[in-house]
Enzyme design. Sequence first.
Site, PDB file in Angstrom:
ATOM      1  N   SER A   7       0.783  -1.147  -0.034  1.00 25.04           N
ATOM      2  CA  SER A   7      -0.156   0.073   0.018  1.00 25.04           C
ATOM      3  C   SER A   7       0.722   1.390   0.089  1.00 25.04           C
ATOM      4  CB  SER A   7      -0.979   0.048   1.223  1.00 25.04           C
ATOM      5  OG  SER A   7      -1.248   1.165   1.291  1.00 25.04           O
ATOM      6  N   HIS A  32      -1.334  -1.283  -4.400  1.00 23.29           N
ATOM      7  CA  HIS A  32      -2.400  -0.957  -3.646  1.00 23.29           C
ATOM      8  C   HIS A  32      -2.624   0.616  -3.556  1.00 23.29           C
ATOM      9  CE1 HIS A  32      -6.004  -2.222  -1.395  1.00 23.29           C
ATOM     10  NE2 HIS A  32      -5.644  -1.406  -0.529  1.00 23.29           N
ATOM     11  N   ASP A  34      -4.788   3.741  -2.241  1.00 23.42           N
ATOM     12  CA  ASP A  34      -6.014   3.989  -1.157  1.00 23.42           C
ATOM     13  C   ASP A  34      -6.410   5.456  -1.406  1.00 23.42           C
ATOM     14  OD1 ASP A  34      -6.134   1.682   0.633  1.00 23.42           O
ATOM     15  OD2 ASP A  34      -4.003   1.921   1.017  1.00 23.42           O
ATOM     16  N   MET A  36      -8.896   8.195  -0.239  1.00 28.72           N
ATOM     17  CA  MET A  36     -10.102   8.505   0.699  1.00 28.72           C
ATOM     18  C   MET A  36     -10.414  10.086   0.490  1.00 28.72           C
ATOM     19  SD  MET A  36      -7.511   7.136   3.709  1.00 28.72           S
ATOM     20  CE  MET A  36      -6.793   5.726   3.919  1.00 28.72           C
ATOM     21  N   HIS A  65      -8.448   1.089  -4.204  1.00 33.53           N
ATOM     22  CA  HIS A  65      -9.187   1.073  -3.403  1.00 33.53           C
ATOM     23  C   HIS A  65     -10.021   2.147  -2.945  1.00 33.53           C
ATOM     24  CE1 HIS A  65      -9.645  -0.255   1.486  1.00 33.53           C
ATOM     25  NE2 HIS A  65     -10.902   0.028   0.761  1.00 33.53           N
ATOM     26  N   MET A  67     -12.113   4.593  -0.868  1.00 32.12           N
ATOM     27  CA  MET A  67     -12.797   4.768   0.589  1.00 32.12           C
ATOM     28  C   MET A  67     -13.631   6.005   0.384  1.00 32.12           C
ATOM     29  SD  MET A  67      -9.737   3.361   2.841  1.00 32.12           S
ATOM     30  CE  MET A  67      -8.706   3.133   1.268  1.00 32.12           C
ATOM     31  N   MET A 136     -11.521  -5.778   4.620  1.00 32.22           N
ATOM     32  CA  MET A 136     -10.760  -5.018   5.761  1.00 32.22           C
ATOM     33  C   MET A 136     -10.529  -5.725   7.267  1.00 32.22           C
ATOM     34  SD  MET A 136     -10.281  -2.415   3.819  1.00 32.22           S
ATOM     35  CE  MET A 136      -9.172  -1.661   5.280  1.00 32.22           C
ATOM     36  N   ASP A 174      -6.772  -6.645   3.890  1.00 38.96           N
ATOM     37  CA  ASP A 174      -6.116  -5.130   3.905  1.00 38.96           C
ATOM     38  C   ASP A 174      -6.283  -4.640   5.416  1.00 38.96           C
ATOM     39  OD1 ASP A 174      -5.291  -2.538   3.257  1.00 38.96           O
ATOM     40  OD2 ASP A 174      -7.105  -2.039   2.068  1.00 38.96           O
TER      41      ASP A 174
END
Length: 215
Positions: A7, A32, A34, A36, A65, A67, A136, A174
């Site tokens: 990540s 990966h 992330d 957000m 990913h 979020m 998660m 994750d």
Amino acid sequence: MPIIAPSLLSANFLNLEADCKMLNESEADWYHLDVMDGRFVPNISFGPMLVEFFRKATTKTCDVHLMIVEPEKFAEQFKNAGADILSVHIEACPHLHRNIQQIKSLGMKAGVAINPHTPVSELSDVLADIDLVCMMSVNPGFGGQKFIPHTLEKIKELRKMIDERKLKVQIEIDGGVTLENASSIVAAGADVLVAGNTVFKSADPKNTISMLKQF
Ligand code: DX5
Ligand code: ZN
């Protein structure tokens, strides 16, 4: 052998080029990434612009990913930025099936992420339509948190569901993956290990990736 997906949230943002070079030379399989939004999760990270830079820095799979709330508003931008896999949170999608259709029609693999409190059974009616479950094992929002042990039971339950239906869905774990718990996570049935702090805060990240790959 598990797929290893470091990540980049834990990378050094003042020198991303060096971290990308390290990953490209390593046995890491995926990036990966992330994303957000400060609404679905209590933190803000980065968006499509940075994904586009990572895309240019690697030929490895870009596993994005999300979020964020209302991911349908951004799916196309992430496709254009170069995402190979796009995961949305079940908790953020009242019309999850439509989100999955959208991601696939854009030509990406579709993932569904579930929070620690969400039962595996909630995936039942979309399991045949997706490529990946991002399970998660911490509450999303931050790197460097502690693995929630109950996740191991959820992995076993999901593995059983996937195998019984003879599906090819990959199980990605994750949050809080370490060299100490990786073997039990893989033994429970995980296919993909995300690792942020374990990789980027280690003295020898490349070697840590190789070690994770051995489980
Ligand atoms: C958390 C993110 C994770 C996180 C993992 O919200 O989805 O991908 O960066 O970091 P570690 O491995 O440090 O828990
Ligand atoms: Zn993640």
